[in-house]
Scaffold this motif. Structure first.
Motif, PDB file in Angstrom:
ATOM      1  N   THR A  25       0.863  -1.256   0.186  1.00 46.68           N
ATOM      2  CA  THR A  25      -0.055  -0.030   0.170  1.00 46.68           C
ATOM      3  C   THR A  25       0.938   1.280   0.114  1.00 46.68           C
ATOM      4  N   ILE A  26       0.543   1.963  -1.173  1.00 48.23           N
ATOM      5  CA  ILE A  26       1.281   3.203  -1.096  1.00 48.23           C
ATOM      6  C   ILE A  26       0.488   4.449  -0.482  1.00 48.23           C
ATOM      7  N   ARG A  27       1.076   4.720   0.653  1.00 52.33           N
ATOM      8  CA  ARG A  27       0.151   5.846   1.366  1.00 52.33           C
ATOM      9  C   ARG A  27       0.475   7.158   0.769  1.00 52.33           C
ATOM     10  N   THR A  28      -0.639   8.377   1.144  1.00 50.53           N
ATOM     11  CA  THR A  28      -0.358   9.513   0.678  1.00 50.53           C
ATOM     12  C   THR A  28       0.945  10.230   1.520  1.00 50.53           C
ATOM     13  N   SER A  29       0.957   9.888   2.712  1.00 49.44           N
ATOM     14  CA  SER A  29       1.727  10.658   3.782  1.00 49.44           C
ATOM     15  C   SER A  29       3.050  10.147   2.997  1.00 49.44           C
ATOM     16  N   GLU A  30       3.339   8.922   2.627  1.00 49.00           N
ATOM     17  CA  GLU A  30       4.487   8.519   1.887  1.00 49.00           C
ATOM     18  C   GLU A  30       4.902   9.324   0.756  1.00 49.00           C
ATOM     19  N   LEU A  31       4.069   9.349  -0.284  1.00 41.49           N
ATOM     20  CA  LEU A  31       4.071   9.920  -1.235  1.00 41.49           C
ATOM     21  C   LEU A  31       4.572  11.427  -1.017  1.00 41.49           C
ATOM     22  N   LEU A  32       3.887  12.285  -0.480  1.00 39.27           N
ATOM     23  CA  LEU A  32       4.218  13.514   0.191  1.00 39.27           C
ATOM     24  C   LEU A  32       5.555  13.617   0.772  1.00 39.27           C
ATOM     25  N   THR A  33       5.914  12.507   1.672  1.00 40.84           N
ATOM     26  CA  THR A  33       7.260  12.733   2.045  1.00 40.84           C
ATOM     27  C   THR A  33       8.296  12.512   1.290  1.00 40.84           C
ATOM     28  N   ILE A  34       8.165  11.701   0.155  1.00 42.29           N
ATOM     29  CA  ILE A  34       9.219  11.423  -1.117  1.00 42.29           C
ATOM     30  C   ILE A  34       9.304  12.891  -1.919  1.00 42.29           C
ATOM     31  N   GLN A  35       8.101  13.479  -2.245  1.00 39.75           N
ATOM     32  CA  GLN A  35       8.147  14.666  -2.956  1.00 39.75           C
ATOM     33  C   GLN A  35       9.003  15.684  -2.330  1.00 39.75           C
ATOM     34  N   ALA A  36       8.511  15.746  -0.979  1.00 40.85           N
ATOM     35  CA  ALA A  36       9.338  16.840   0.028  1.00 40.85           C
ATOM     36  C   ALA A  36      10.776  16.809   0.033  1.00 40.85           C
ATOM     37  N   ILE A  37      10.990  15.408   0.139  1.00 40.21           N
ATOM     38  CA  ILE A  37      12.520  15.071   0.043  1.00 40.21           C
ATOM     39  C   ILE A  37      13.107  15.658  -1.224  1.00 40.21           C
ATOM     40  N   VAL A  38      12.667  15.199  -2.186  1.00 38.84           N
ATOM     41  CA  VAL A  38      13.240  15.487  -3.711  1.00 38.84           C
ATOM     42  C   VAL A  38      12.955  17.061  -3.707  1.00 38.84           C
ATOM     43  N   ASN A  39      12.139  17.909  -3.301  1.00 42.22           N
ATOM     44  CA  ASN A  39      11.832  19.149  -3.556  1.00 42.22           C
ATOM     45  C   ASN A  39      12.796  20.081  -2.621  1.00 42.22           C
ATOM     46  N   HIS A  40      13.107  19.494  -1.671  1.00 41.83           N
ATOM     47  CA  HIS A  40      14.115  20.223  -0.613  1.00 41.83           C
ATOM     48  C   HIS A  40      15.464  19.899  -0.161  1.00 41.83           C
ATOM     49  N   LEU A  41      15.824  18.659  -0.509  1.00 46.00           N
ATOM     50  CA  LEU A  41      17.287  18.267  -0.170  1.00 46.00           C
ATOM     51  C   LEU A  41      18.045  18.371  -1.247  1.00 46.00           C
TER      52      LEU A  41
END
Length: 138
Positions: A25-41
């Protein structure tokens, strides 16, 4: 099935998606975390976010295969310098902790990842504790 053109950044994204998909199950919170990591690190500076969909599809295709997880680990090891193995583990832990509940399947994947990337046990414990602290709800 692995793409030899995978960059180190692609490998990190692939690993994060693998952790997210590990419990089926790919959860929304996990997808948002991945997106935030890619956007900010800083490690993702200059990364073409349009590649994320292609990387995700590669991960899903590999996970359908019998030795798909080994192929993903090989892709990560092949594309990522040894100096960034702890970074990869930290990102994986952040995705696992993103929904506030690390499931047994995620714990097993993290255990395998520690082995595959040769992460020192004390370093792994510190990384895991940091992820837990960052994702702890009030």
């Amino acid at each position: 099935m692995t793409d030899p053109a995978f960059s180190a950044q692609d490998a990190l994204v692939a690993l994060m998606i693998t952790v997210s998909a590990s419990d089926a199950t790919i959860r929304t919170s996990e997808l948002l975390t991945i997106q935030a990591i890619v956007n900010h690190l800083p490690i993702f500076a200059g990364y073409d976010e349009d590649r994320m969909e292609q990387v995700a599809q590669t991960v899903f295709d590999l996970l359908e295969e019998e030795d798909g997880l080994d192929a993903i680990f090989g892709l990560v090891r092949g594309a990522l310098p040894d100096t960034h193995h702890e970074t990869a583990y930290a990102l994986a832990c952040d995705v696992a902790a993103a929904d506030g509940n690390v499931l047994q399947s995620e714990l097993q994947l993290l255990r395998e990842l520690r082995y595959e990337l040769n992460i020192d046990p004390l370093h792994a414990a510190a990384i895991e504790r940091g992820a837990r602290a960052r994702h702890l709800p009030l």
